[in-house]
Structures are given as C-alpha cells and as structure tokens.
Design a protein around this motif. Structure first.
Motif, PDB file in Angstrom:
ATOM      1  N   THR A 201     138.898  56.231  39.855  1.00 47.45           N
ATOM      2  CA  THR A 201     139.689  55.691  40.974  1.00 47.45           C
ATOM      3  C   THR A 201     140.870  56.580  41.329  1.00 47.45           C
ATOM      4  O   THR A 201     141.765  56.151  42.048  1.00 47.45           O
ATOM      5  CB  THR A 201     140.202  54.283  40.620  1.00 47.45           C
ATOM      6  OG1 THR A 201     141.013  54.364  39.427  1.00 47.45           O
ATOM      7  CG2 THR A 201     139.054  53.320  40.361  1.00 47.45           C
ATOM      8  N   GLU A 202     140.875  57.802  40.832  1.00 47.24           N
ATOM      9  CA  GLU A 202     142.038  58.669  41.040  1.00 47.24           C
ATOM     10  C   GLU A 202     142.295  58.909  42.524  1.00 47.24           C
ATOM     11  O   GLU A 202     143.436  58.853  42.989  1.00 47.24           O
ATOM     12  CB  GLU A 202     141.823  59.996  40.321  1.00 47.24           C
ATOM     13  CG  GLU A 202     143.021  60.928  40.394  1.00 47.24           C
ATOM     14  CD  GLU A 202     142.809  62.188  39.578  1.00 47.24           C
ATOM     15  OE1 GLU A 202     143.706  63.044  39.597  1.00 47.24           O
ATOM     16  OE2 GLU A 202     141.745  62.313  38.933  1.00 47.24           O
ATOM     17  N   ARG A 203     141.239  59.167  43.296  1.00 52.56           N
ATOM     18  CA  ARG A 203     141.431  59.417  44.719  1.00 52.56           C
ATOM     19  C   ARG A 203     141.958  58.185  45.446  1.00 52.56           C
ATOM     20  O   ARG A 203     142.829  58.288  46.306  1.00 52.56           O
ATOM     21  CB  ARG A 203     140.107  59.866  45.347  1.00 52.56           C
ATOM     22  CG  ARG A 203     139.620  61.236  44.882  1.00 52.56           C
ATOM     23  CD  ARG A 203     138.343  61.624  45.596  1.00 52.56           C
ATOM     24  NE  ARG A 203     137.885  62.947  45.171  1.00 52.56           N
ATOM     25  CZ  ARG A 203     136.778  63.529  45.618  1.00 52.56           C
ATOM     26  NH1 ARG A 203     136.023  62.903  46.529  1.00 52.56           N
ATOM     27  NH2 ARG A 203     136.422  64.726  45.186  1.00 52.56           N
ATOM     28  N   VAL A 204     141.412  57.039  45.099  1.00 50.80           N
ATOM     29  CA  VAL A 204     141.861  55.803  45.747  1.00 50.80           C
ATOM     30  C   VAL A 204     143.319  55.528  45.406  1.00 50.80           C
ATOM     31  O   VAL A 204     144.122  55.166  46.285  1.00 50.80           O
ATOM     32  CB  VAL A 204     140.971  54.617  45.318  1.00 50.80           C
ATOM     33  CG1 VAL A 204     141.494  53.313  45.909  1.00 50.80           C
ATOM     34  CG2 VAL A 204     139.539  54.856  45.764  1.00 50.80           C
ATOM     35  N   ARG A 205     143.687  55.715  44.162  1.00 51.58           N
ATOM     36  CA  ARG A 205     145.067  55.471  43.777  1.00 51.58           C
ATOM     37  C   ARG A 205     146.012  56.494  44.405  1.00 51.58           C
ATOM     38  O   ARG A 205     147.140  56.179  44.760  1.00 51.58           O
ATOM     39  CB  ARG A 205     145.193  55.493  42.254  1.00 51.58           C
ATOM     40  CG  ARG A 205     144.483  54.313  41.592  1.00 51.58           C
ATOM     41  CD  ARG A 205     144.689  54.237  40.104  1.00 51.58           C
ATOM     42  NE  ARG A 205     144.060  55.348  39.407  1.00 51.58           N
ATOM     43  CZ  ARG A 205     144.714  56.266  38.708  1.00 51.58           C
ATOM     44  NH1 ARG A 205     146.033  56.221  38.645  1.00 51.58           N
ATOM     45  NH2 ARG A 205     144.067  57.228  38.085  1.00 51.58           N
ATOM     46  N   ALA A 206     145.532  57.725  44.541  1.00 53.10           N
ATOM     47  CA  ALA A 206     146.349  58.738  45.213  1.00 53.10           C
ATOM     48  C   ALA A 206     146.555  58.381  46.681  1.00 53.10           C
ATOM     49  O   ALA A 206     147.659  58.538  47.234  1.00 53.10           O
ATOM     50  CB  ALA A 206     145.694  60.109  45.086  1.00 53.10           C
ATOM     51  N   ALA A 207     145.496  57.879  47.336  1.00 51.40           N
ATOM     52  CA  ALA A 207     145.623  57.454  48.728  1.00 51.40           C
ATOM     53  C   ALA A 207     146.581  56.277  48.857  1.00 51.40           C
ATOM     54  O   ALA A 207     147.389  56.209  49.799  1.00 51.40           O
ATOM     55  CB  ALA A 207     144.248  57.076  49.283  1.00 51.40           C
ATOM     56  N   ALA A 208     146.520  55.350  47.900  1.00 46.23           N
ATOM     57  CA  ALA A 208     147.437  54.211  47.928  1.00 46.23           C
ATOM     58  C   ALA A 208     148.880  54.662  47.738  1.00 46.23           C
ATOM     59  O   ALA A 208     149.799  54.169  48.410  1.00 46.23           O
ATOM     60  CB  ALA A 208     147.050  53.205  46.845  1.00 46.23           C
ATOM     61  N   ALA A 209     149.088  55.625  46.834  1.00 47.17           N
ATOM     62  CA  ALA A 209     150.444  56.140  46.619  1.00 47.17           C
ATOM     63  C   ALA A 209     150.960  56.858  47.862  1.00 47.17           C
ATOM     64  O   ALA A 209     152.126  56.714  48.243  1.00 47.17           O
ATOM     65  CB  ALA A 209     150.450  57.078  45.420  1.00 47.17           C
ATOM     66  N   ALA A 210     150.076  57.633  48.510  1.00 49.16           N
ATOM     67  CA  ALA A 210     150.488  58.327  49.730  1.00 49.16           C
ATOM     68  C   ALA A 210     150.822  57.334  50.835  1.00 49.16           C
ATOM     69  O   ALA A 210     151.801  57.515  51.574  1.00 49.16           O
ATOM     70  CB  ALA A 210     149.378  59.279  50.185  1.00 49.16           C
TER      71      ALA A 210
END
Length: 233
Positions: A201-210
């Motif tokens: 889920t790293e990409r999803v969490r990165a998108a959420a952080a952005a």
C-alpha cells in the motif's frame, strides 16, 4: 531489657501474622498455577489453528493486498484467504476505504492492525510474567510449614510440601516458556504481515500523504488571503 522483650514480641506477632497470611495464599496460588498452565495450553492450541490457516492462505499477503487495491469490490472474498484473522479484517477495511475513496483510511487500517496484534500479544506476555511468579510463590509458600514439620521430625509432611513446591515451580516455568515462545513467533509473523501490507500500500499511502499536504497548503493559503483582506480593509 523491656525494649528487647517488646521488640521480640512484636516481631513474633508480625511473623505469625505473615505466616498465617501466606498459608491462606497456598490454595489460591496452586489454583493460579493450574489456571496459568491451562491458559498456556489454550494459547498453544490457538497457535496451531493460526498456523493451519497460514498454511492454507490463498497467496502471499502482499499479493492479496494488491488485489484488494486493484479491485476493492472483491475485498471480502480476497480477504478470506488471508493468513490470519487480523490480516483478513485489515484487508476488508482497506477495501472499504479504497472503494469509498478514503485513501487515509488505508493508513488507519494498518494502524488498527498494529494495535490489534499488540493487544493480542499482551495475553501471552502476561503469562510470561505471571507463570514464573506464581511458580515461585508456589515454591516458597509450602516451605514454611515444611520446615516446621522438619523441626518436629515429620518427614512425610515435609515430603508432601516439597512435592507441591516443585510441582508449582515446574508448572510456572513450563507455562512461562510456552508463552514466551508463542510471543516471539507471533511477533515475528505479525510484523512480517504488517510489513507486507505496508509495502503493497506504499503508493496509496504516499498519494494520501500528498493529498493531505496539498489540502493543508490550500487551507494555509486561504487563511493567509483572508488575513490579507482583513488588513487591507
């Protein structure tokens, strides 16, 4: 002389009181040793069930997590093949969050997984501490009447008390050792599960952080513009 007599009297009374108190604890401690042993056996049986489910998992947890992210509508079906109950619950939550467009919910689901396994590990951690402690109490408590029996020359009563003491020690150490081993194995397994889901889920969490950063920046700009307009007015 009088002070010495008073001190001896008080010391004797306190000693008798403590001796009677520890004698009262003899039965509860023995029962507690049995309870701790039963709890350790239950945890061992549950671990056998967890191991069986892990072997029957439909695939690596990282792959299952990516499948949930790709098709959130199939999350309940995919989650059923997870290697643990907590991983299944987390995958269901992740699927629901992605389907609702709540990317931050993915991070919350992983945090909930970590809290769940920590609370679950507290059970065996308690046995790790309580087992040897109860075993030690079960060893020391029968020694007082056993020594008194030895002073009277009652070897049979001493042998019975020592038998109880050694049995309590063995039970406490056995329960503590089993619980300690289960705690180590479960900690390693669940940490691996958490790491697998975090990587997937790293990409999803990165998108959420952005997205969160962008919202914070927009709010800050709006706040600054509002203050600017107030100053100009």
């Amino acid at each position: 002389m009088i002070a010495s007599l008073l001190y001896a009297s008080v010391e004797g009374d306190l000693g008798d009181a403590l001796s009677r108190f520890t004698s009262v604890l003899a039965v509860p401690v023995v029962v507690g040793a049995g309870v701790v042993l039963v709890l350790a056996a239950i945890e061992l049986g549950r671990w056998a069930g967890e191991l069986t489910r892990r072997r029957r998992a439909s695939g690596p947890l990282s792959l299952l997590t990516r499948q949930v992210l790709h098709d959130p509508s199939m999350a309940p079906r995919i989650a059923a093949g997870a290697p643990s109950l907590y991983a299944e619950t987390t995958l269901r939550t992740i699927g629901a969050a992605v389907a609702a467009g709540d990317l931050e919910g993915v991070e919350y689901a992983l945090d909930d997984f970590e809290h769940l396994v920590e609370r679950r590990l507290d059970r065996t951690r308690m046995i790790v501490r309580a087992g040897p402690a109860i075993g030690l109490m079960g060893t020391l408590i029968p020694l007082a009447p056993g020594l008194r029996a030895l002073g009277r020359g009652d070897i049979h009563l001493l042998a019975d008390d020592l038998r109880i003491a050694f049995a309590a020690t063995t039970v406490g150490l056995l329960a503590g050792t089993v619980a300690f081993a289960l705690t180590l194995v479960r900690t390693r397994r669940w940490n691996e599960d958490l790491a697998s889901m975090e990587r997937a889920t790293e990409r999803v969490r990165a998108a959420a952080a952005a997205a969160a950063t962008a919202r914070a920046r927009t709010d800050a700009d709006a706040l600054l513009e509002g203050h600017g307009e107030e100053l100009l007015a």
